[in-house]
Motif scaffolding. Structure first.
Motif, short mmCIF file in Angstrom:
data_model
loop_
_atom_site.label_atom_id
_atom_site.label_comp_id
_atom_site.label_asym_id
_atom_site.label_seq_id
_atom_site.Cartn_x
_atom_site.Cartn_y
_atom_site.Cartn_z
N THR A 152 -8.41 -40.68 15.06
CA THR A 152 -9.11 -39.83 14.79
C THR A 152 -7.95 -39.02 13.96
O THR A 152 -6.79 -38.18 14.11
N ARG A 201 -12.24 -33.54 9.73
CA ARG A 201 -11.69 -34.47 10.40
C ARG A 201 -12.59 -35.43 9.94
O ARG A 201 -13.66 -35.72 8.82
N ALA A 202 -11.85 -37.12 10.08
CA ALA A 202 -12.00 -38.18 9.86
C ALA A 202 -11.64 -39.20 10.75
O ALA A 202 -10.49 -39.40 11.78
N THR A 203 -11.87 -39.71 10.79
CA THR A 203 -11.42 -41.92 11.23
C THR A 203 -10.75 -42.71 10.85
O THR A 203 -11.37 -42.84 9.67
N GLY A 226 -17.87 -42.30 6.01
CA GLY A 226 -19.62 -41.78 6.38
C GLY A 226 -18.22 -40.85 7.45
O GLY A 226 -19.31 -40.50 8.54
N SER A 227 -17.07 -41.09 7.73
CA SER A 227 -16.59 -40.40 8.81
C SER A 227 -15.94 -38.93 8.81
O SER A 227 -15.37 -38.12 9.46
N VAL A 228 -15.67 -38.52 7.31
CA VAL A 228 -15.32 -37.81 6.58
C VAL A 228 -16.58 -35.69 6.96
O VAL A 228 -17.54 -36.07 6.74
N ARG A 229 -15.47 -35.21 7.71
CA ARG A 229 -16.91 -34.25 8.43
C ARG A 229 -15.70 -32.73 8.12
O ARG A 229 -14.56 -32.97 8.62
N ALA A 277 -9.94 -43.43 5.12
CA ALA A 277 -10.65 -43.44 6.16
C ALA A 277 -11.95 -44.34 6.47
O ALA A 277 -12.81 -44.55 5.19
N ARG A 278 -13.04 -43.95 7.48
CA ARG A 278 -14.09 -45.27 7.93
C ARG A 278 -14.89 -44.23 6.76
O ARG A 278 -15.24 -42.87 7.10
N GLN A 332 -9.92 -45.95 8.84
CA GLN A 332 -10.00 -47.20 8.41
C GLN A 332 -9.44 -47.91 9.54
O GLN A 332 -7.26 -48.18 9.63
N ARG A 389 -10.33 -33.42 2.00
CA ARG A 389 -11.80 -34.39 2.44
C ARG A 389 -11.51 -35.77 1.27
O ARG A 389 -11.85 -36.41 1.57
#
Length: 441
Positions: A240, A318-320, A294-297, A291-292, A322, A284
């Motif tokens: 994360t 935040r993001a996840t 669709g995971s960026v928020r 980042a994976r 890859q 972002r």
């Protein structure tokens, strides 16, 4: 020696502190050349660092049990972006330093507990514990803070020249060349003979406790003393990614009612919110490179956080991460921090180099730690003092948008730098003082 020193009242970011000594390896980069343990080792410090960070499971009680601690300065970020600079660097200031530590003293300020953690052989743990205990005694707020000598500071430009730089930045924005840019100024004073870098850090810490304090010593000729309020990038062991860019500043007031009014006005300020939003978008984009999809928020936007001397407008992205990437990849695509450059980042950094009067050095770079479990945390080098062999450096600035007022921007810069200069009994020089000094020089 490295001390990552959480302070202030911000939770949970003000929870953990770490002290490390006697590194296993030391990696230093100057002018694009790397030295590993005193021997020339190539030209890519991040690639070298990846091969040095050990892999091991971190104890569940602590977030860091050894690994890499270091910093990358602003010029390192310029190199990463492929940008040249017209400013000459201070020869005593390295661009990148990372040390590998196999033991760390960990302090949990919330639970009021401490551990000695590490990896590899534990045969010398008692010796390490005794050393780090003595080091912590040097920085604990319960110990008397020695008085600092009075040091007069000079700026790298006059107040009028700073305001003119802000005005020129606004012209670039009006022309559509950039959307926002960070304009800063540096001040310096002569380092008094015999001044202890640790004593200076204790004096800074006593008046400017911050969640991302740092003391990094690289021998007698260089030390970084930081009281940063701003997290750059964090990465947990599960992948994360979190960043909390700060853009937007207002003064504190001793009257609680007036203080709340200032915080509310900051949250409603169109210029400050626009500045913050542009950096959120920039971060972002930077994080999105590793980042994976669709995971960026953005779970938090335009929050006001209170620090010792100022209110700040803070958001969170935040993001996840890859699969196949790590914290070093994350640093590579995000340096230097967007909150101290501008948008678009590449062009904003070109404008910065044109409009600023001296090299930023460590200021606006990043302090980082990377653990054996792959977790990373980092902070932006702001509210910082740099001590070299014969000088003390301080710096401050702010983000410029089309709504910026040059007078207000100068006042904000002075507000930020005043706490640093006050450690040595100084204040930002007036235009008349600067002009007089220029005539004498």
């Amino acid at each position: 020696m490295a001390c990552l020193d959480s302070g202030g009242d911000i939770a949970p970011r003000g929870r953990w502190s770490f002290i490390c000594i006697d590194p296993v390896h030391v990696l230093v980069a100057r002018a694009g050349r790397c030295m590993l343990d005193g021997r020339e080792a190539g030209d890519d410090p991040l690639a070298l660092l990846r091969g040095l960070v050990p892999s091991f499971s971190c104890p569940v009680q602590v977030p860091f049990a050894g690994g890499a601690i270091g910093f990358a300065d602003y010029r390192f970020g310029q190199r990463a972006m492929g940008l040249a600079t017209r400013h000459e660097a201070d020869p005593w200031q390295p661009e990148f330093v990372a040390a590998i530590y196999d033991h760390v003293m960990v302090f949990d300020r919330h639970a009021r507990q401490a551990w000695v953690a590490g990896y590899g052989t534990q045969a010398d743990t008692a010796r390490q514990r005794e050393k780090v205990r003595r080091l912590w005694d040097m920085v604990t707020p319960d110990a008397p803070v020695p008085p600092m000598p009075r040091v007069p500071f000079m700026a790298d430009r006059t107040p009028r020249a700073y305001r003119q730089a802000v005005a020129r930045a606004r012209k670039y924005i009006a022309a559509g060349d950039i959307f926002q840019v960070n304009i800063t100024s540096r001040m310096w004073g002569d380092r008094p003979p015999g001044l202890s870098a640790m004593a200076a850090y204790r004096a800074l810490r006593a008046t400017s406790a911050a969640p991302f304090g740092a003391f990094l010593s690289c021998g007698p000729d260089f030390a970084l003393l930081c009281a940063s309020p701003e997290r750059f990038i964090s990465l947990d062991a599960a992948g994360t990614i979190t960043t909390r860019p700060i853009k937007g500043t207002a003064p504190r007031d001793p009257d609680p009612v007036r203080d709340r009014q200032l915080a509310h006005a900051l949250r409603q300020d169109d210029k400050e919110c626009a500045e913050n939003l542009m950096i959120v978008d920039l971060m972002r984009n930077d994080i999105g490179q590793v980042a994976r999809i669709g995971s960026v928020r953005v779970p938090e936007l335009f929050s006001v956080e209170r620090f010792v001397h100022v209110h700040h407008l803070v958001s969170e992205v935040r993001a996840t991460l890859q699969a196949g990437h790590d914290g070093i990849d994350l640093l590579r695509v995000t340096l230097p921090p967007g909150s101290v450059t501008g948008a678009p980042k590449h062009r904003a950094m070109q404008v910065i180099d044109e409009l600023e009067s001296s090299a930023r050095g460590p200021y606006c770079g990043v302090v980082f730690r990377i653990g054996g479990d792959g977790a990373m945390d980092s902070s932006v080098i702001i509210r910082a003092l740099t001590l070299t062999r014969d000088r003390i450096w301080a710096a401050a600035g702010g983000g410029i948008t089309i709504l910026s007022d040059p007078d207000r921007e100068y006042d904000e810069m002075c507000l930020k730098i005043a706490a640093l200069l006050a450690v040595f009994g100084g204040m930002p020089p007036t235009g008349e003082e600067q002009a007089s000094e220029e005539k004498r020089g």
